[in-house]
Design a protein around this motif. Structure first.
Motif: not given
Length: 463
Positions: A327-328, A373-379, A429-430, A368-369
């Motif tokens: 999805y990300a 992606a990173f925030d989706a995986l961590q959530a 993002a980092l 933002g993309a």
């Protein structure tokens, strides 16, 4: 069909059955906020500024309090007995009522904070009008969260989705009626929009409670009949708070960090602030599906974990992570491929700052993309850990990653990269990439994956 394929197929069906309605529920909540903003906008710029600020403050406070209540979800999903689940629900409702007291007091006294920030008198008054009307709705909103988390834990998501959709429509009708004086109602302006918010949550609470009672998911009478019922409920209260308070701290850390970033960007000019708000709104909208996937991971891992099926729990976590990554990737592709079309949806091409906003937005959308992606995986990884009632370590990762690393990094890069807003989003993002890496590592080192990995040859098995 092999046994493994059948199990994967069953897990995918369970994932879609839970995640689809949950994502629609999250979108309905966003639609309620958008409707309130649109109604406020037609009341004038002062109403939009003050009421919008009040809505943002109210949403932030309620979301943090909902994090505490979310502690019931893994507990309810792991307990198969109806009486035990009823105890957990009663405990969560008590926690929700307790949390609503500081939320309501904060909303009633928001004028003191706005005065410290130097807000214009008219804007501060509009914000106070909205928050005062929302204060008495805080207990309804948090009790709704308790019932919603409970129904999701027992996989009754369709009813939650239908009630959320009806509440969105109800909120739109009530907001227009009370704000503009439609259909014989007095004209209450900004206060009317806040009253509509409170009435909507009250209606949702009644609807969810009636549904839960009708399908006999809340045998509250059985709770009173159990031996030492008060002591058992009190123990459940401690369990909900123990699991939930780290979730609330994690929510608060991200919410207040982005509010701080917005105040930093405001110093860089109107074009930077406009592009920042566009990127932030799109990130928030894009995060609704990963948030639903995280809740799905919590429920599925908790159900398998409570049944002792660790391999099934690992499979559920891996599938939700895969769905989140896919999805990300889709969201990121759309943001990078069609940035101009997105900007034109929100900014008129005749605006004098359109070109500057468009150029900045193109860069911010790419960053933002990456963040999505990173925030989706961590959530989602945090949601899977939550299913095992592991919430403190994920909280520390989020707080240290975003505040200990993200804030200093964003501040430093805003001084080295031009435009400065690009530096801030680069830092965000980092930091998100580091948080995601640590959260995935923590999940990989958890019991469900450690126990399901094959042992090396020659390893002696000890008991």
């Amino acid at each position: 069909m092999t046994v493994r394929t059948a199990r994967l197929s069953g897990e995918w069906r369970a994932l879609l059955t839970l995640c689809g309605p949950l994502a629609l529920v999250q979108l309905c909540q966003m639609a309620m906020t958008a409707i309130s903003t649109a109604v406020l906008g037609h009341l004038g710029s002062v109403a939009l500024a003050g009421g919008g600020l009040g809505a943002a403050i109210g949403a932030a406070l309620v979301l943090v309090a909902q994090g505490v209540v979310a502690g019931l979800q893994p507990l309810a999903a792991q307990n198969a007995k109806a009486a035990e689940r009823a105890q957990i629900l009663v405990a969560a409702l008590l926690v929700a009522l307790a949390c609503s007291v500081p939320v309501a007091l904060a909303l009633l006294n928001v004028s003191h904070v706005l005065a410290l920030l130097g807000m214009p008198t008219a804007v501060a008054q509009a914000a106070l009008d909205y928050c005062t009307a929302c204060a008495w709705g805080a207990p309804f909103a948090l009790c709704v969260a308790s019932l919603r988390y409970f129904l999701v834990a027992v996989r009754r998501t369709r009813a939650v989705m239908a009630i959320a959709a009806g509440a969105t429509l109800c909120n739109g009708v009530l907001s227009c009626m009370l704000a503009y004086g439609k259909w014989g109602s007095p004209v209450w302006g900004v206060r009317g929009v806040g009253i509509a918010w409170s009435l909507t949550w009250a209606a949702m609470l009644v609807a969810l409670a009636c549904y839960a009672v009708r399908v006999r998911l809340c045998p509250l009478a059985a709770v009173a009949q159990l031996p030492d019922a008060p002591g058992a409920v009190l123990e459940r209260v401690r369990g909900v708070v123990r699991v939930g308070w780290p979730i609330a701290v994690g929510y608060a850390s991200e919410i207040w960090l982005f509010l701080l970033f917005s105040t930093m960007v405001a110093r860089f000019g109107t074009a930077s602030l406009s592009a920042h708000q566009l990127a932030l709104n799109l990130v928030n909208a894009g995060f609704m599906v990963p948030l639903a996937l995280a809740q799905t991971a919590t429920v599925r891992v908790a159900q398998h974990w409570g049944s002792g099926l660790r391999q099934h729990a690992a499979r559920a976590a891996a599938l939700t992570l895969g769905a989140g990554a896919a999805y990300a990737g889709l969201c990121g592709t759309l943001l990078v491929a069609f940035p101009d079309g997105v900007v034109r949806l929100f900014v008129e091409r005749t605006d004098t700052r359109y070109v500057a906003v468009e150029q900045l937005a193109n860069t911010l959308f790419a960053l933002g993309a990456l963040y999505i992606a990173f925030d989706a995986l961590q959530a989602i990884a945090a949601g899977a850990l939550r299913g095992m009632q592991k919430t403190r370590a994920p909280m520390l990762i989020v707080v240290c990653g975003y505040w200990g690393l993200g804030l200093p990094l964003a501040w430093a890069l805003s001084r080295w990269i031009t435009p400065a807003v690009v530096g801030i989003w680069t830092g965000i993002a980092l930091a998100a990439s580091c948080v995601a890496a640590l959260m995935l590592w923590l999940l990989w080192r958890s019991e469900i994956f450690q126990q399901t990995r094959p042992r090396a040859l020659g390893t002696r098995i000890t008991r």
